[in-house]
Motif scaffolding. Sequence first.
Motif, PDB file in Angstrom:
ATOM      1  N   LEU A 280       0.820  -1.203   0.000  1.00  0.00           N
ATOM      2  CA  LEU A 280       0.000   0.000   0.000  1.00  0.00           C
ATOM      3  C   LEU A 280       0.858   1.259   0.000  1.00  0.00           C
ATOM      4  CD1 LEU A 280      -2.736   1.449   0.254  1.00  0.00           C
ATOM      5  CD2 LEU A 280      -2.545   1.147   2.744  1.00  0.00           C
ATOM      6  N   TYR A 281       1.857   1.314   0.882  1.00  0.00           N
ATOM      7  CA  TYR A 281       2.649   2.530   1.014  1.00  0.00           C
ATOM      8  C   TYR A 281       3.657   2.681  -0.119  1.00  0.00           C
ATOM      9  CZ  TYR A 281       0.549   3.258   5.560  1.00  0.00           C
ATOM     10  OH  TYR A 281      -0.349   3.487   6.562  1.00  0.00           O
ATOM     11  N   TRP A 282       4.072   1.581  -0.717  1.00  0.00           N
ATOM     12  CA  TRP A 282       4.914   1.676  -1.903  1.00  0.00           C
ATOM     13  C   TRP A 282       4.143   2.342  -3.044  1.00  0.00           C
ATOM     14  CZ3 TRP A 282      10.053   0.508  -2.639  1.00  0.00           C
ATOM     15  CH2 TRP A 282      10.705  -0.158  -1.588  1.00  0.00           C
ATOM     16  N   SER A 283       2.892   1.923  -3.221  1.00  0.00           N
ATOM     17  CA  SER A 283       2.077   2.528  -4.287  1.00  0.00           C
ATOM     18  C   SER A 283       1.775   3.995  -3.979  1.00  0.00           C
ATOM     19  CB  SER A 283       0.782   1.739  -4.461  1.00  0.00           C
ATOM     20  OG  SER A 283       0.006   1.755  -3.258  1.00  0.00           O
ATOM     21  N   ARG A 284       1.525   4.313  -2.708  1.00  0.00           N
ATOM     22  CA  ARG A 284       1.265   5.705  -2.344  1.00  0.00           C
ATOM     23  C   ARG A 284       2.475   6.592  -2.579  1.00  0.00           C
ATOM     24  NH1 ARG A 284      -2.085   5.698   3.420  1.00  0.00           N
ATOM     25  NH2 ARG A 284      -4.032   4.782   2.627  1.00  0.00           N
ATOM     26  N   VAL A 285       3.654   6.062  -2.267  1.00  0.00           N
ATOM     27  CA  VAL A 285       4.872   6.842  -2.439  1.00  0.00           C
ATOM     28  C   VAL A 285       5.105   7.161  -3.909  1.00  0.00           C
ATOM     29  CG1 VAL A 285       7.383   6.656  -2.353  1.00  0.00           C
ATOM     30  CG2 VAL A 285       6.050   6.166  -0.320  1.00  0.00           C
ATOM     31  N   PHE A 286       4.918   6.168  -4.778  1.00  0.00           N
ATOM     32  CA  PHE A 286       5.169   6.387  -6.204  1.00  0.00           C
ATOM     33  C   PHE A 286       4.070   7.214  -6.859  1.00  0.00           C
ATOM     34  CE2 PHE A 286       8.043   2.750  -5.689  1.00  0.00           C
ATOM     35  CZ  PHE A 286       9.157   3.253  -6.341  1.00  0.00           C
ATOM     36  N   ASP A 287       2.888   7.238  -6.260  1.00  0.00           N
ATOM     37  CA  ASP A 287       1.813   8.056  -6.811  1.00  0.00           C
ATOM     38  C   ASP A 287       1.846   9.494  -6.315  1.00  0.00           C
ATOM     39  OD1 ASP A 287       0.858   5.954  -8.258  1.00  0.00           O
ATOM     40  OD2 ASP A 287      -0.616   5.338  -6.751  1.00  0.00           O
TER      41      ASP A 287
END
Length: 284
Positions: free
Chosen positions: A67-74
């Motif tokens: 979840l936080y990997w996707s949030r960081v890249f978005d």
Amino acid sequence: MIANVERKQAPPRVSGTSGSIGRMVVRFVIYAFSLFLILGPISSLVIWSFAEKWFWPHTLPQQWGLLYWSRVFDGKMLHSLSLSFGIAFLVTLISIVLCLPLSYLIARYKIPGKSILLLIFLLPQAFPQLPVFTNAMVLMYKWDLVGTLTGVTLIHLVGALVFSVWTMVSVFQNISVSLEEAAVNLGASRLQTFFTVTLPLALPGIIASSLLVFLYSLDEFTGSLLIGAPFLTTMPVFMYNSAMGYEMQTASVTGLLLMLPGIILLLLMQRFMKSEYMAAFGRV
């Protein structure tokens, strides 16, 4: 005859074997402790980066995910990552252009006050960074450079020039002058000698110096925070803001992304940096 039989039947000495086993045990303990010191903090970052839910008193996260990997890249992190790499590349390029001729002159010619000149380049690292960058920030406010790409690049150059000059000087000092003299005696000009003889020999050291400057600029925090924030947010500043906001997952992802280029570039620098350069480091 009896003495020979007694000598053959004497028990073997085991002190050497036990000593080698003891040394192996000591080495194993030292290596294991070193790995724990290195991998311990890194493993904590990895766990936090994949933890979606982790509450006390649980030893491990209750829920894992990306979840936080996707949030960081978005989010804004991708812009901070590209900004950090762009500034680091620009600082490295400027350092090569400025320091390459200067380092060659310092290494090859008898310049009055050569030692003082090198010490001047070392002064920014001789004092704590905070007061140095704070005084620089006062000047940049007068020149309207705070919050600009030019200001952040200049504040990175304050420390980058130290690594670049001192490393390149040691590289050129390690190249034999007789090779240049031989090329001149064969009819080459000084400029031709530099580009055809000296520069190819110094290229591994120049690459190592450039990687060192790139790593310094990529990880520089204090100057980026004082001069760039909040208009320009580099990766170290982004990680600091996340940690101060107790966003441990975001800060861990950012830390891992900032650490991977450093590991790769350090391995490359180890390949290009020769022991002869380090032996000549600081010799004027």
